[in-house]
Design a protein around this motif. Structure first.
Motif, PDB file in Angstrom:
ATOM      1  N   GLY A 147      -4.288  -0.066  11.395  1.00  0.00           N
ATOM      2  CA  GLY A 147      -3.020   0.879  10.804  1.00  0.00           C
ATOM      3  C   GLY A 147      -2.676   2.238  11.424  1.00  0.00           C
ATOM      4  O   GLY A 147      -4.080   3.050  11.886  1.00  0.00           O
ATOM      5  N   LEU A 148      -1.674   2.773  11.165  1.00  0.00           N
ATOM      6  CA  LEU A 148      -1.028   4.153  11.824  1.00  0.00           C
ATOM      7  C   LEU A 148      -1.360   4.913  11.077  1.00  0.00           C
ATOM      8  O   LEU A 148      -0.487   4.889   9.631  1.00  0.00           O
ATOM      9  CB  LEU A 148       0.058   4.236  12.604  1.00  0.00           C
ATOM     10  N   TRP A 149      -1.874   6.465  11.069  1.00  0.00           N
ATOM     11  CA  TRP A 149      -1.960   7.263  10.018  1.00  0.00           C
ATOM     12  C   TRP A 149      -0.288   8.150   9.634  1.00  0.00           C
ATOM     13  O   TRP A 149       0.323   7.848  10.840  1.00  0.00           O
ATOM     14  CB  TRP A 149      -2.373   8.381  10.095  1.00  0.00           C
ATOM     15  N   LYS A 150      -0.280   7.917   8.431  1.00  0.00           N
ATOM     16  CA  LYS A 150       1.211   8.248   7.952  1.00  0.00           C
ATOM     17  C   LYS A 150       1.436  10.269   8.041  1.00  0.00           C
ATOM     18  O   LYS A 150       2.287  10.499   8.786  1.00  0.00           O
ATOM     19  CB  LYS A 150       1.513   8.612   7.070  1.00  0.00           C
ATOM     20  N   SER A 151      -0.033  10.476   7.813  1.00  0.00           N
ATOM     21  CA  SER A 151      -0.020  11.888   8.932  1.00  0.00           C
ATOM     22  C   SER A 151      -1.003  12.032  10.293  1.00  0.00           C
ATOM     23  O   SER A 151      -1.973  11.785   9.919  1.00  0.00           O
ATOM     24  CB  SER A 151      -0.394  13.069   7.895  1.00  0.00           C
ATOM     25  N   HIS A 180       0.936   4.567   7.245  1.00  0.00           N
ATOM     26  CA  HIS A 180       1.999   4.188   7.872  1.00  0.00           C
ATOM     27  C   HIS A 180       2.890   3.096   7.267  1.00  0.00           C
ATOM     28  O   HIS A 180       2.580   1.835   6.924  1.00  0.00           O
ATOM     29  CB  HIS A 180       2.993   4.355   9.265  1.00  0.00           C
ATOM     30  N   GLY A 181       3.042   2.928   5.923  1.00  0.00           N
ATOM     31  CA  GLY A 181       3.990   2.622   4.727  1.00  0.00           C
ATOM     32  C   GLY A 181       3.657   2.649   3.066  1.00  0.00           C
ATOM     33  O   GLY A 181       3.840   1.907   2.503  1.00  0.00           O
ATOM     34  N   GLU A 182       2.260   3.400   3.222  1.00  0.00           N
ATOM     35  CA  GLU A 182       1.720   3.995   2.225  1.00  0.00           C
ATOM     36  C   GLU A 182       1.493   2.849   1.243  1.00  0.00           C
ATOM     37  O   GLU A 182       1.127   3.309   0.334  1.00  0.00           O
ATOM     38  CB  GLU A 182       2.607   4.739   0.823  1.00  0.00           C
ATOM     39  N   SER A 183       1.216   1.202   1.725  1.00  0.00           N
ATOM     40  CA  SER A 183       1.156   0.674   0.744  1.00  0.00           C
ATOM     41  C   SER A 183      -0.791   0.382   0.952  1.00  0.00           C
ATOM     42  O   SER A 183      -1.393  -0.541   0.402  1.00  0.00           O
ATOM     43  CB  SER A 183       1.572  -0.747   1.069  1.00  0.00           C
ATOM     44  N   ILE A 184      -1.438   0.784   1.968  1.00  0.00           N
ATOM     45  CA  ILE A 184      -2.800   0.859   2.461  1.00  0.00           C
ATOM     46  C   ILE A 184      -2.996   2.108   2.685  1.00  0.00           C
ATOM     47  O   ILE A 184      -2.207   3.060   3.153  1.00  0.00           O
ATOM     48  CB  ILE A 184      -2.967  -0.138   3.327  1.00  0.00           C
ATOM     49  N   SER A 185      -4.461   2.780   2.249  1.00  0.00           N
ATOM     50  CA  SER A 185      -4.739   3.929   2.666  1.00  0.00           C
ATOM     51  C   SER A 185      -6.406   3.745   2.792  1.00  0.00           C
ATOM     52  O   SER A 185      -7.227   2.918   2.202  1.00  0.00           O
ATOM     53  CB  SER A 185      -4.343   5.296   1.058  1.00  0.00           C
ATOM     54  N   MET A 186      -7.426   4.692   3.310  1.00  0.00           N
ATOM     55  CA  MET A 186      -8.392   4.607   3.740  1.00  0.00           C
ATOM     56  C   MET A 186      -8.930   6.118   2.637  1.00  0.00           C
ATOM     57  O   MET A 186      -8.005   6.909   2.436  1.00  0.00           O
ATOM     58  CB  MET A 186      -8.306   5.395   5.101  1.00  0.00           C
ATOM     59  N   LEU A 187      -9.251   5.283   1.055  1.00  0.00           N
ATOM     60  CA  LEU A 187     -10.778   6.140   0.826  1.00  0.00           C
ATOM     61  C   LEU A 187     -11.578   7.252   1.217  1.00  0.00           C
ATOM     62  O   LEU A 187     -12.742   5.837   1.859  1.00  0.00           O
ATOM     63  CB  LEU A 187     -10.944   6.028  -0.697  1.00  0.00           C
ATOM     64  N   ILE A 188     -12.129   8.076   0.904  1.00  0.00           N
ATOM     65  CA  ILE A 188     -13.304   8.723   1.411  1.00  0.00           C
ATOM     66  C   ILE A 188     -13.442   9.696   0.356  1.00  0.00           C
ATOM     67  O   ILE A 188     -13.057  10.307  -0.390  1.00  0.00           O
ATOM     68  CB  ILE A 188     -12.646  10.013   3.089  1.00  0.00           C
ATOM     69  N   ALA A 189     -15.254   9.761   0.290  1.00  0.00           N
ATOM     70  CA  ALA A 189     -15.350  10.493  -0.521  1.00  0.00           C
ATOM     71  C   ALA A 189     -16.646  10.767  -0.369  1.00  0.00           C
ATOM     72  O   ALA A 189     -17.841  10.611   0.779  1.00  0.00           O
ATOM     73  CB  ALA A 189     -16.879   9.219  -1.755  1.00  0.00           C
ATOM     74  N   LEU A 190     -17.195  12.313  -0.153  1.00  0.00           N
ATOM     75  CA  LEU A 190     -18.053  13.066  -0.002  1.00  0.00           C
ATOM     76  C   LEU A 190     -18.799  14.166  -0.785  1.00  0.00           C
ATOM     77  O   LEU A 190     -17.985  14.595  -1.825  1.00  0.00           O
ATOM     78  CB  LEU A 190     -17.438  13.907   1.070  1.00  0.00           C
ATOM     79  N   PRO A 191     -19.866  14.273  -0.824  1.00  0.00           N
ATOM     80  CA  PRO A 191     -20.995  14.512  -1.517  1.00  0.00           C
ATOM     81  C   PRO A 191     -20.719  16.291  -2.009  1.00  0.00           C
ATOM     82  O   PRO A 191     -19.918  17.070  -1.398  1.00  0.00           O
ATOM     83  CB  PRO A 191     -22.421  14.677  -1.649  1.00  0.00           C
ATOM     84  N   THR A 192     -20.184  16.512  -2.976  1.00  0.00           N
ATOM     85  CA  THR A 192     -19.918  18.322  -2.762  1.00  0.00           C
ATOM     86  C   THR A 192     -20.906  19.945  -2.395  1.00  0.00           C
ATOM     87  O   THR A 192     -20.485  20.670  -1.574  1.00  0.00           O
ATOM     88  CB  THR A 192     -19.717  18.794  -3.772  1.00  0.00           C
TER      89      THR A 192
END
Length: 221
Positions: free
Chosen positions: A28-32, A84-96
């Motif tokens: 997957g290529l990043w949209k941004s 790209h395509g916005e149907s798939i994303s990476m989700l990242i979680a990080l402790p505050t």
């Protein structure tokens, strides 16, 4: 991307009858996209608490993000990086809080949790700094599957693969999975391969629909 899935000691020339392998691949290529000139070595704190200087991607852009807490009030942030395509994303979680280990957050993340993230995220202009990395993990799925109640195919006395062969008793000895992910300025490449090893039971042969366990035991249909 996946190599050395099976070590030689897992293949028994006398007993192994079948190895089934399946694989999946994602690119997957990043949209941004992250600009290469912004990639610099920065401090990264690993799970063991030690600090390392590693290449970090960086960009200032608008992303959907939010924050929430675990039932025991450990707060963390999350962000969506779309491809790209916005149907798939990476989700990242990080402790505050930097003092909160990621391992304290992970047990509380489920599909229900992720659904709640997706419904509460809002677009914000944020600075994203992300490690450029390659990670590889391998596990034997035998025990996790048995914990889910899938047990008979691993048991030489109960496994039934008669639709594969009627000449021998077969059971599954291992189900190994190996996964690899690469995250870079352009996007993400990931692959996973799973192998299942069928071996002949050492204590018997199947012949004409009958199971012969040993000369001192009765035959059964």
């Amino acid at each position: 991307m996946i190599d050395n899935l099976l070590s030689p000691n897992l293949i028994d020339g006398a007993l192994t009858r079948l190895v089934l392998v399946n694989a999946v691949y994602f690119k997957g290529l990043w949209k941004s996209r992250f600009q290469p000139e912004n990639t610099k070595k920065r401090t990264f704190v690993a799970a063991d608490g030690k600090s390392y200087q590693v290449p970090m991607l960086a960009q200032l852009s608008v992303f959907r993000c939010g924050s929430t807490s675990t039932p025991n009030d450990l707060w963390y942030n999350f962000i969506e990086l779309p491809y790209h395509g916005e149907s798939i994303s990476m989700l990242i979680a990080l402790p505050t809080e930097s003092s909160t280990p990621l391992s304290a957050i992970i047990p509380h993340i489920s599909t229900k949790t992720i659904d709640s993230w997706m419904s509460t995220m809002v677009p914000k202009r944020v600075q994203v700094i992300l490690p450029k990395f390659t990670a590889v993990a391998q596990t034997d799925l035998k025990e996790p599957l048995k914990a889910l109640g899938i047990t008979e195919m691993f048991d030489p006395s109960k496994a039934n693969f008669a639709k594969i062969t009627r000449s021998e008793n077969l059971h599954v000895s291992h189900i190994l999975q190996k996964a690899k992910i690469e995250v870079s300025e352009d996007g993400t490449k990931a692959s996973a391969a799973t192998s299942k090893n069928w071996v002949r039971s050492q204590d018997g042969l199947r012949y004409r629909g009958m199971s012969m366990l040993s000369p001192t035991q009765p035959l059964s249909q």
